[in-house]
Design a protein around this motif. Structure first.
Motif, PDB file in Angstrom:
ATOM      1  N   SER A 111       1.321   6.087   5.542  1.00  0.00           N
ATOM      2  CA  SER A 111       2.016   5.813   4.300  1.00  0.00           C
ATOM      3  C   SER A 111       3.172   4.876   4.577  1.00  0.00           C
ATOM      4  O   SER A 111       3.538   4.630   5.730  1.00  0.00           O
ATOM      5  N   VAL A 112       3.749   4.344   3.515  1.00  0.00           N
ATOM      6  CA  VAL A 112       4.762   3.311   3.636  1.00  0.00           C
ATOM      7  C   VAL A 112       5.944   3.621   2.724  1.00  0.00           C
ATOM      8  O   VAL A 112       5.765   4.042   1.574  1.00  0.00           O
ATOM      9  N   ILE A 113       7.147   3.416   3.264  1.00  0.00           N
ATOM     10  CA  ILE A 113       8.359   3.381   2.463  1.00  0.00           C
ATOM     11  C   ILE A 113       8.722   1.908   2.298  1.00  0.00           C
ATOM     12  O   ILE A 113       8.939   1.210   3.293  1.00  0.00           O
ATOM     13  N   ALA A 114       8.750   1.436   1.068  1.00  0.00           N
ATOM     14  CA  ALA A 114       9.041   0.028   0.801  1.00  0.00           C
ATOM     15  C   ALA A 114      10.287  -0.083  -0.064  1.00  0.00           C
ATOM     16  O   ALA A 114      10.433   0.652  -1.051  1.00  0.00           O
ATOM     17  N   VAL A 115      11.184  -0.979   0.326  1.00  0.00           N
ATOM     18  CA  VAL A 115      12.433  -1.188  -0.404  1.00  0.00           C
ATOM     19  C   VAL A 115      12.426  -2.586  -1.012  1.00  0.00           C
ATOM     20  O   VAL A 115      12.270  -3.580  -0.301  1.00  0.00           O
ATOM     21  N   ASN A 116      12.560  -2.638  -2.326  1.00  0.00           N
ATOM     22  CA  ASN A 116      12.681  -3.895  -3.049  1.00  0.00           C
ATOM     23  C   ASN A 116      13.908  -3.811  -3.952  1.00  0.00           C
ATOM     24  O   ASN A 116      13.904  -3.071  -4.939  1.00  0.00           O
ATOM     25  N   GLY A 117      14.964  -4.524  -3.575  1.00  0.00           N
ATOM     26  CA  GLY A 117      16.206  -4.442  -4.345  1.00  0.00           C
ATOM     27  C   GLY A 117      16.779  -3.044  -4.285  1.00  0.00           C
ATOM     28  O   GLY A 117      16.938  -2.458  -3.208  1.00  0.00           O
ATOM     29  N   ASP A 118      17.081  -2.467  -5.446  1.00  0.00           N
ATOM     30  CA  ASP A 118      17.645  -1.117  -5.536  1.00  0.00           C
ATOM     31  C   ASP A 118      16.570  -0.046  -5.590  1.00  0.00           C
ATOM     32  O   ASP A 118      16.887   1.135  -5.709  1.00  0.00           O
ATOM     33  N   ARG A 119      15.319  -0.447  -5.500  1.00  0.00           N
ATOM     34  CA  ARG A 119      14.198   0.484  -5.682  1.00  0.00           C
ATOM     35  C   ARG A 119      13.521   0.776  -4.354  1.00  0.00           C
ATOM     36  O   ARG A 119      13.153  -0.134  -3.614  1.00  0.00           O
ATOM     37  N   MET A 120      13.361   2.059  -4.049  1.00  0.00           N
ATOM     38  CA  MET A 120      12.643   2.500  -2.854  1.00  0.00           C
ATOM     39  C   MET A 120      11.408   3.272  -3.305  1.00  0.00           C
ATOM     40  O   MET A 120      11.509   4.204  -4.114  1.00  0.00           O
ATOM     41  N   SER A 121      10.244   2.880  -2.790  1.00  0.00           N
ATOM     42  CA  SER A 121       8.984   3.512  -3.182  1.00  0.00           C
ATOM     43  C   SER A 121       8.298   4.116  -1.966  1.00  0.00           C
ATOM     44  O   SER A 121       8.313   3.529  -0.884  1.00  0.00           O
ATOM     45  N   TYR A 122       7.687   5.265  -2.179  1.00  0.00           N
ATOM     46  CA  TYR A 122       6.861   5.888  -1.150  1.00  0.00           C
ATOM     47  C   TYR A 122       5.414   5.790  -1.616  1.00  0.00           C
ATOM     48  O   TYR A 122       5.055   6.305  -2.684  1.00  0.00           O
ATOM     49  N   LEU A 123       4.566   5.110  -0.828  1.00  0.00           N
ATOM     50  CA  LEU A 123       3.188   4.831  -1.210  1.00  0.00           C
ATOM     51  C   LEU A 123       2.217   5.330  -0.146  1.00  0.00           C
ATOM     52  O   LEU A 123       2.537   5.316   1.052  1.00  0.00           O
ATOM     53  N   VAL A 124       1.023   5.752  -0.591  1.00  0.00           N
ATOM     54  CA  VAL A 124      -0.001   6.226   0.332  1.00  0.00           C
ATOM     55  C   VAL A 124      -1.313   5.499   0.047  1.00  0.00           C
ATOM     56  O   VAL A 124      -1.574   5.084  -1.086  1.00  0.00           O
ATOM     57  N   PRO A 125      -2.155   5.279   1.081  1.00  0.00           N
ATOM     58  CA  PRO A 125      -3.452   4.636   0.851  1.00  0.00           C
ATOM     59  C   PRO A 125      -4.328   5.482  -0.055  1.00  0.00           C
ATOM     60  O   PRO A 125      -4.368   6.707   0.066  1.00  0.00           O
ATOM     61  N   ASP A 126      -5.018   4.824  -0.981  1.00  0.00           N
ATOM     62  CA  ASP A 126      -5.915   5.519  -1.899  1.00  0.00           C
ATOM     63  C   ASP A 126      -7.060   4.564  -2.234  1.00  0.00           C
ATOM     64  O   ASP A 126      -6.866   3.573  -2.936  1.00  0.00           O
ATOM     65  N   SER A 127      -8.241   4.861  -1.711  1.00  0.00           N
ATOM     66  CA  SER A 127      -9.380   3.958  -1.906  1.00  0.00           C
ATOM     67  C   SER A 127      -9.828   3.909  -3.357  1.00  0.00           C
ATOM     68  O   SER A 127     -10.573   3.000  -3.747  1.00  0.00           O
ATOM     69  N   ASP A 128      -9.378   4.849  -4.188  1.00  0.00           N
ATOM     70  CA  ASP A 128      -9.747   4.839  -5.604  1.00  0.00           C
ATOM     71  C   ASP A 128      -8.762   4.064  -6.461  1.00  0.00           C
ATOM     72  O   ASP A 128      -9.041   3.781  -7.626  1.00  0.00           O
TER      73      ASP A 128
END
Length: 302
Positions: A111-128
């Protein structure tokens, strides 16, 4: 060093892994080992690679994707066959264009923690999912300077000295409380490690040579347990179920504890650099430090 029984008691099996920095269990007796440039599968029973194939790639992580065990190369957005290195699929990484991102992995999940500006997102792979990634949680950190501490499969996000986001990448869950999580930290300096197991609602934080366990389902309160290690923590890990906790100190000692109670199950030296070295009991070290010296082969004299 490898203790097949799971407890660091008695002589370990020893074998060289070249310059491996990352290790993941592939099967019960096979590990995936890699550095930041290449990796290979290693048979722990024989202590040698399962084949002569060495896969080049940055931070290759084992993942389960479309029902297969593959290797994820996150910077290029590539899924690769672990035996041949052949590219199976390519896609755009979610951190593409982010000013800061961190990759977490473990138990065939990435999974990935991505920071764009003031926004931090936690994302996980999902083939769907349409773009191959699903957003689990989002945090608006207001542009504050933030610290992050973790363990490879967990992360604690601390903007402005206040812990507000905890991630368990094995469970692929995140806990976000902008008002503050139910754990206390001594400022944002000296943070050494963090493990969160969402399934049991328990997290362990290492800071300034001390480890504390916190209930993440409580509103507030005292630690579930705490223990002084006496030396800075160099690494911290837990099994997926949250039963055992392993830490390595900067003195070169491995501790194995019960994750839920803090009971010390075993300790083992990982170095012989103090063996035979003599220390006076009046040298200025406290009793806990002198006990560590003795466990690492040193001699304390009156």
């Amino acid at each position: 060093m490898h203790w097949p029984g799971g407890l660091p008691v008695g002589p370990p099996l020893r074998f060289g892994l070249d310059d491996a920095l990352i290790l993941h269990e592939w099967t019960e007796s096979v590990w995936w080992t890699s550095d930041f440039e290449a990796g290979r599968l290693v048979d722990t029973r024989a202590g040698r690679p399962t084949s002569s194939t060495v896969l080049d790639g940055s931070m290759l992580l084992p993942v389960r994707w479309r029902g297969r065990r593959l290797l994820l190369e996150p910077t290029e957005g590539s899924f690769r066959d672990p035996r041949t290195g052949q590219e199976i699929e390519r896609w755009t990484p979610p951190a593409d264009g982010a000013r800061h991102w961190v990759l977490l992995g473990g138990n065939f999940r990435a999974s990935v923690i991505a920071v764009n500006g003031d926004r931090m997102s936690y994302l996980v792979p999902d083939s769907d999912a349409a773009d191959g990634w699903r957003t689990v949680a989002v945090l608006d950190h207001g542009g504050d300077r933030f610290s992050q501490v973790g363990s490879g499969d967990s992360a604690l996000i601390v903007p402005g000295g206040r812990p507000v986001m905890a991630i368990d990448a094995i469970a692929q869950q995140a806990l976000v409380r902008p008002e503050g999580l139910p754990l206390r930290i001594d400022g944002d300096t000296g943070l050494e490690g963090f493990v969160f197991r969402a399934g049991i609602g328990l997290a362990v934080l290492a800071q300034l040579g001390r480890i504390t366990a916190w209930s993440m389902t409580a509103e507030a309160g005292d630690p579930v347990w705490e223990r002084t290690i006496g030396w800075p923590v160099n690494g911290i890990w837990a099994d997926p179920a949250g039963e055992r906790l392993a830490i390595v100190t900067t003195m070169g000692e491995l501790w194995l504890l019960d994750f839920r109670t803090g009971e010390v199950l075993a300790r083992a030296p990982l170095t012989e650099r103090l063996r035979g070295t003599r220390f006076s009991r009046d040298c200025g070290f406290d009793d806990e430090t002198l006990a560590t010296v003795v466990r690492l082969g040193g001699i304390v004299v009156d």
